[in-house]
Design an enzyme around this catalytic site. Sequence first.
Site, mmCIF file in Angstrom:
data_model
loop_
_atom_site.group_PDB
_atom_site.id
_atom_site.type_symbol
_atom_site.label_atom_id
_atom_site.label_comp_id
_atom_site.label_asym_id
_atom_site.label_seq_id
_atom_site.Cartn_x
_atom_site.Cartn_y
_atom_site.Cartn_z
ATOM 1 N N SER A 172 0.856 -1.185 0.000
ATOM 2 C CA SER A 172 0.000 0.000 0.000
ATOM 3 C C SER A 172 0.891 1.234 0.000
ATOM 4 C CB SER A 172 -0.897 -0.005 1.244
ATOM 5 O OG SER A 172 -1.602 1.201 1.369
ATOM 6 N N LYS B 95 -5.412 -7.179 -2.937
ATOM 7 C CA LYS B 95 -4.854 -6.261 -3.931
ATOM 8 C C LYS B 95 -5.525 -6.618 -5.248
ATOM 9 C CE LYS B 95 -2.044 -2.836 -4.688
ATOM 10 N NZ LYS B 95 -0.581 -2.932 -4.605
ATOM 11 N N ASN C 111 -11.396 -0.911 -4.918
ATOM 12 C CA ASN C 111 -11.367 -1.242 -3.495
ATOM 13 C C ASN C 111 -12.766 -1.480 -2.949
ATOM 14 O OD1 ASN C 111 -8.635 -0.781 -3.690
ATOM 15 N ND2 ASN C 111 -8.618 1.078 -2.472
ATOM 16 N N SER D 193 -6.689 -2.864 -1.337
ATOM 17 C CA SER D 193 -5.810 -1.987 -2.092
ATOM 18 C C SER D 193 -5.850 -2.412 -3.548
ATOM 19 C CB SER D 193 -4.373 -2.053 -1.567
ATOM 20 O OG SER D 193 -4.286 -1.573 -0.246
ATOM 21 N N LYS E 275 -5.480 9.938 5.754
ATOM 22 C CA LYS E 275 -4.449 8.970 6.116
ATOM 23 C C LYS E 275 -3.510 9.528 7.168
ATOM 24 C CE LYS E 275 -2.553 6.993 2.609
ATOM 25 N NZ LYS E 275 -1.613 6.823 1.473
ATOM 26 N N VAL F 155 -6.092 4.160 2.647
ATOM 27 C CA VAL F 155 -7.293 4.953 2.358
ATOM 28 C C VAL F 155 -8.164 4.244 1.314
ATOM 29 C CG1 VAL F 155 -6.423 7.205 3.027
ATOM 30 C CG2 VAL F 155 -5.914 6.315 0.752
#
Length: 364
Positions: free
Chosen positions: A81, A158, A189, A225, A323, A343
């Site tokens: 990330s 991911k 996401n 992510s 973040k 995030v």
Amino acid sequence: MAIEVAKVELKTVSDASGVEECIKRGQFTADQVIGVIGKTEGNGGVNDFTRILADQAFRRVLLKHGKRSEKEIATVPMVWSGGCDGVITPHATVFARNDKTGPASKDRLVIGTALSAEIFPEDIGRPAMVEKVAEGVRKAMKDAGIDNPKDVHYVQTKTPLLTVDSVQDAEHRGKTVFCEVHDSMGVSNGTTGLGIAVALGEIKMPKAEEICKNLDLYSSVASCSSGVELTQAQIVLLGNKAGAGGRYRIGHSVMKDALDIDGIYEAIRNAGLDLPERARAEDLKGRLVNCFMKCEADRRAKLRGRRQIMLDDSDVHHHRHSKGAVGGVAAAAIGDPAVFVSVDAMHQGPHGGGPVIAIVDMGE
């Protein structure tokens, strides 16, 4: 089979000396490493190549010190990330598996991994991606040996996002895409979060019009992510299983908003540590390995009744604001700035908040 966990700092953008030191001192072997989840110092965007640099560095170490082939090492899930805003320190949490088991009376950390079916550009933001991710999560549960979805406390994924090339590929095949390239990270996401929630029975299969719209639908264990380096959902699923062996347990909770420090401590309690009602970092006594959390700016532009301006800032993207803020809260809570904060938390935890996952060392 027991899981060993180590958190290592990334001293440079392509540094893997931390995992190499773990191997050299015998904490685990290179061939026992089964996954990595880390933060890199890039911008976290489509063109954040710090993730690729870190990935290459860690895989080189596994190749150097182990017996697995380059092809075998390429299948080890490594979820990177990008973006270490505020006080967040670049770092990685490394997971290894050995052949030690434990008593059936104790439940300990287990990990399962899986790759989904190929996710096409036209799937992102649509039910097809939800279904493909859900099926992949079920495979990861089976790989972990977990039958009950309630024993699952963390699903890190991911997934692919859109690029100009992939959009053109879809168009050449007569397909349309859900969103623009620069919106696709959040959409990928969020769609993945719904797939995780469906697989674990947290929600029913959403309607197409609810995807990235109905924010009351979410998973409380998802951390998603996305990036340019893959075309499938890469899934790392963690939970607890009786008799698994090892010293580690995992738990989760949610942060109701960006200031919900109690949500962080509740996740640590859920993992198995006894904490006082008003906990502080000192109460952890070094037994917390790491916390993993998602966050996002509240679209209502309010925080505990106060007006927020991060969504109006034309100079600094709201991802940076959120973040950095949550990273500061988390670092204060655990007494360590090497904390995983990511995030784009759509459909991952409640609106304006996000999931919190904690891994603790039970010291046994």
